[in-house]
Design a protein around this motif. Structure first.
Motif, short mmCIF file in Angstrom:
data_model
loop_
_atom_site.label_atom_id
_atom_site.label_comp_id
_atom_site.label_asym_id
_atom_site.label_seq_id
_atom_site.Cartn_x
_atom_site.Cartn_y
_atom_site.Cartn_z
N TYR A 228 -19.10 29.83 36.97
CA TYR A 228 -17.61 30.35 36.79
C TYR A 228 -16.69 29.34 36.11
CZ TYR A 228 -12.96 31.80 37.77
OH TYR A 228 -11.57 31.92 37.60
N PHE A 229 -16.65 28.20 36.50
CA PHE A 229 -15.89 27.04 36.27
C PHE A 229 -16.24 26.66 34.69
CE2 PHE A 229 -14.50 27.23 40.49
CZ PHE A 229 -13.15 27.40 40.30
N ASP A 230 -17.57 26.56 34.38
CA ASP A 230 -18.09 26.18 33.12
C ASP A 230 -17.50 26.95 32.15
OD1 ASP A 230 -20.51 24.23 31.85
OD2 ASP A 230 -20.12 26.38 30.87
N PHE A 231 -17.77 28.34 32.46
CA PHE A 231 -17.63 29.30 31.26
C PHE A 231 -16.14 29.57 31.11
CE2 PHE A 231 -18.75 33.65 29.34
CZ PHE A 231 -18.41 33.31 28.10
N SER A 232 -15.46 29.91 32.17
CA SER A 232 -13.99 29.95 32.37
C SER A 232 -13.08 28.75 31.79
CB SER A 232 -13.35 30.35 33.65
OG SER A 232 -13.51 29.34 34.42
N GLY A 233 -13.77 27.60 32.13
CA GLY A 233 -13.23 26.21 31.60
C GLY A 233 -13.36 26.34 29.89
N TYR A 234 -14.44 26.56 29.46
CA TYR A 234 -14.45 26.66 27.98
C TYR A 234 -13.93 27.50 27.56
CZ TYR A 234 -16.58 26.06 23.44
OH TYR A 234 -16.67 25.92 22.21
N SER A 235 -13.60 29.01 28.10
CA SER A 235 -12.64 29.78 27.50
C SER A 235 -11.24 29.35 27.56
CB SER A 235 -12.82 31.15 28.39
OG SER A 235 -14.06 31.78 28.17
N ASP A 236 -10.75 28.80 28.72
CA ASP A 236 -9.46 28.14 28.84
C ASP A 236 -9.35 27.01 27.72
OD1 ASP A 236 -8.73 29.54 30.68
OD2 ASP A 236 -9.21 28.09 32.24
N MET A 237 -10.42 26.35 27.17
CA MET A 237 -10.14 25.43 26.21
C MET A 237 -10.07 26.13 24.79
SD MET A 237 -12.45 22.09 27.17
CE MET A 237 -13.71 23.00 28.08
N ALA A 238 -10.89 26.92 24.73
CA ALA A 238 -10.92 27.95 23.13
C ALA A 238 -9.44 28.61 22.97
CB ALA A 238 -11.92 28.77 23.20
N ILE A 239 -9.14 29.07 24.15
CA ILE A 239 -7.75 29.84 24.17
C ILE A 239 -6.51 28.91 23.84
CG2 ILE A 239 -5.91 31.19 25.67
CD1 ILE A 239 -8.40 32.45 26.71
N GLY A 240 -7.00 27.67 24.56
CA GLY A 240 -5.66 26.59 24.31
C GLY A 240 -5.73 25.85 22.87
N LEU A 241 -7.09 25.84 22.23
CA LEU A 241 -6.90 25.25 21.04
C LEU A 241 -6.40 26.39 20.03
CD1 LEU A 241 -10.66 23.48 21.05
CD2 LEU A 241 -8.46 22.36 20.56
N GLY A 242 -6.87 27.47 20.20
CA GLY A 242 -6.61 28.68 19.32
C GLY A 242 -4.93 28.77 19.19
N ARG A 243 -4.28 28.52 20.66
CA ARG A 243 -2.82 28.60 20.63
C ARG A 243 -2.18 27.52 19.75
NH1 ARG A 243 -0.11 31.18 24.85
NH2 ARG A 243 2.03 31.54 24.26
N MET A 244 -2.81 26.29 19.79
CA MET A 244 -2.28 25.02 19.23
C MET A 244 -2.48 25.29 17.76
SD MET A 244 -4.44 22.20 21.42
CE MET A 244 -4.16 20.74 20.46
N PHE A 245 -3.28 25.84 17.06
CA PHE A 245 -3.25 26.52 15.61
C PHE A 245 -2.56 27.72 15.45
CE2 PHE A 245 -7.05 23.74 15.90
CZ PHE A 245 -6.85 22.91 14.97
N GLY A 246 -1.82 28.41 16.42
CA GLY A 246 -0.90 29.57 16.11
C GLY A 246 -1.49 30.92 16.33
N PHE A 247 -2.81 30.82 17.08
CA PHE A 247 -3.51 32.08 17.29
C PHE A 247 -3.49 32.42 18.87
CE2 PHE A 247 -5.48 30.68 13.35
CZ PHE A 247 -5.59 31.73 12.61
N LYS A 248 -3.23 33.55 19.30
CA LYS A 248 -3.38 34.00 20.58
C LYS A 248 -4.66 35.01 20.88
CE LYS A 248 1.67 34.13 21.75
NZ LYS A 248 2.77 34.84 21.99
N PHE A 249 -5.55 34.23 21.76
CA PHE A 249 -6.90 34.93 21.86
C PHE A 249 -6.54 35.67 23.21
CE2 PHE A 249 -8.97 31.24 19.69
CZ PHE A 249 -8.82 31.85 18.65
N LEU A 250 -7.35 36.77 23.16
CA LEU A 250 -7.24 37.50 24.73
C LEU A 250 -7.79 36.68 25.97
CD1 LEU A 250 -7.25 41.24 23.47
CD2 LEU A 250 -5.45 40.02 23.99
N GLU A 251 -7.45 36.85 27.22
CA GLU A 251 -8.09 36.50 28.09
C GLU A 251 -9.52 36.89 28.37
OE1 GLU A 251 -6.55 34.00 30.10
OE2 GLU A 251 -4.81 34.15 28.89
N ASN A 252 -10.35 35.85 29.00
CA ASN A 252 -11.83 36.04 29.06
C ASN A 252 -12.13 36.50 30.46
OD1 ASN A 252 -14.04 36.79 27.85
ND2 ASN A 252 -14.86 34.85 27.66
N PHE A 253 -11.15 35.65 31.37
CA PHE A 253 -11.63 35.94 32.73
C PHE A 253 -10.30 36.23 33.60
CE2 PHE A 253 -15.11 33.46 31.16
CZ PHE A 253 -16.18 33.95 32.03
#
Length: 458
Positions: A228-253
């Protein structure tokens, strides 16, 4: 990363997508080298398939997209699995040839399950009239190859970011929120997932016959926290990186371990995958529109494919069908009975089913999984010296502290902390907390050799 961010932010608006596309290609080719051609092939085929669909060649375009993507995914992910099973069947009939020994081992391109589903969602949505076909290849290829979520999701649908490709919300506020989200994901990964991953790996590496029942439970509970913390942690990082580039990805967990039924668990776990199968497989099969028995069949098909999507192994198939059985049981009427029970009973039932399912997900093969389950439910003291060593090695004060942290952050605690404990009215507290987490994470990564991303193999 700093170079890419600098180039991205100082470039004019019309070049930002191109820079992100080229950076993503470089990122993927650095690790996968020539296998980047497979991803580009998928992008090119689906780009032109969308054009064909919009020009009136609907079935031709959709068929070309589905055939190409599923062929690539089937070959690279399931070639060896298929022939291994075929070999086992022939062995049962006395086959003694060496043909199967000459077959090559096919390498699995990282992220192929994710970008294949992304591009398929695009052509299917164009076919259904939900989105127009993209006429700019760089924009479309950027969507397919975008490095923040390329190798381990979440599965980002074209319909969700179509408008963002040319209208990115680039601002200091967005960048700031993205950095915070990235740090949260990184902390979950290196502090919690890695801690429990070391425990789970150590216990699952032992001879199961020597484990005690408590130690077997410790191993699978540790793995439940790890995944859970591996995959949700990676999803958080991906969502955060996307936000830094101006994209809003939907939540995954959405805190899946607080679920009160398996149906609710799948609304909260790996949301981008479960909704993908709902919208593109379950509904395409007829959903619940053709009577209850057809609905049950459709659900089993979806969970069979869900298991197989995770890996070319019967373990994953059994894991998927195991969840499918409980989804059907709940739909038959158990859900109504369960919802009237005491809430702790609902939680206990859900967590028990999920944890048992993780045994199939984590074990090396089916026979190992069944032995592990027997060890969990038929009491055994195991090899006393071994279990004493494992308990001493793993149940340290540091581990017990992270057990508490994992339990707390498996619940919606962060939102409370974000609203009540780290408000803007205490201006220095928030940056101090996040900077400290980031520095500690970097120190941890630099000092530890154990840092697996377990979802990369899917």
């Amino acid at each position: 990363m700093p170079i890419v961010l600098a180039a991205y932010f100082i470039s004019p608006k019309r070049l930002k997508t191109l820079i992100l596309f080229l950076a993503s290609l470089f990122f993927y080719a650095w690790g996968e080298q020539l296998l980047v051609i497979i991803m580009l092939t998928s992008a090119v085929v689906d780009f032109f398939a969308g054009q064909l669909i919009e020009k009136g060649f609907r079935k031709l375009g959709l068929g070309m997209s589905i055939a190409t993507n599923l062929s690539l995914l089937g070959f690279f992910k399931y070639f060896n699995f298929t022939f291994d099973n075929f070999h086992a069947i022939l062995d049962g009939f006395g086959y003694t040839g060496d043909f199967f020994d000459t077959l090559p081992t096919i390498a699995l391109p990282i992220g192929i399950s994710f970008y294949t589903f992304q591009t398929l969602s695009y052509t299917i949505d164009v076919y259904r009239g939900k989105v127009p076909a993209n006429r700019n290849f760089v924009d479309f290829a950027c969507y397919v190859t975008m490095f923040p979520q390329l190798v381990a999701g979440p599965i980002v649908r074209y319909a969700d970011i179509n408008d963002q490709l040319n209208n990115k919300e680039i601002s200091f506020s967005n960048f700031h929120k993205g950095v915070e989200r990235f740090i949260i994901g990184l902390s979950k990964k290196v502090f919690i997932a890695n801690t429990f991953g070391a425990i789970a790996d150590g216990i699952f590496a032992e001879d199961i016959g020597n484990l005690s029942t408590p130690m077997a439970w410790l191993g699978i509970v540790a793995y439940s926290f790890q995944i859970y913390f591996d995959f949700s942690g990676y999803s958080d990082m991906a969502i955060g990186l996307g936000r830094m580039f101006g994209f809003k990805f939907l939540e995954n967990f959405n805190y899946p371990y607080i679920s009160k039924s398996i149906k609710e668990f799948w609304r909260r776990w790996h949301i981008s995958l479960s909704t993908w199968f709902r919208d593109y497989v379950y509904i395409s099969l007829g959903g619940n529109r053709s009577g209850k028995y057809r609905t049950y069949v459709n659900l089993f098909i979806v969970f069979f494919v869900t298991g197989l999507w995770h890996g070319a192994s019967w373990n994953f198939v059994v894991w998927g069908l195991f969840h499918g059985v409980f989804i059907v049981i709940e739909r038959v009427g158990f859900d109504a009975w369960l919802s009237s029970r005491w809430k702790p009973i609902q939680h206990f039932y859900t967590l028990l089913v999920v944890i048992i399912g993780w045994v199939f997900f984590r074990a090396a093969d089916l026979s190992t999984a069944l032995l592990y389950l027997k060890k969990m439910f038929v009491y055994s003291s195991g090899e006393v010296s071994l279990n004493s060593y494992l308990a001493y090695h793993h149940l340290t004060p540091r581990t017990l502290f992270f057990v508490l942290v994992a339990v707390v952050f498996s619940m919606p605690v962060y939102k409370f902390l974000d609203d009540k404990v780290l408000p803007e009215r205490i201006p220095l507290l928030r940056p101090v907390v996040f900077c400290s987490l980031f520095v500690l994470s970097i120190v941890y990564i630099g000092s530890e050799t154990y840092n697996p991303f377990i979802y990369f193999r899917f």
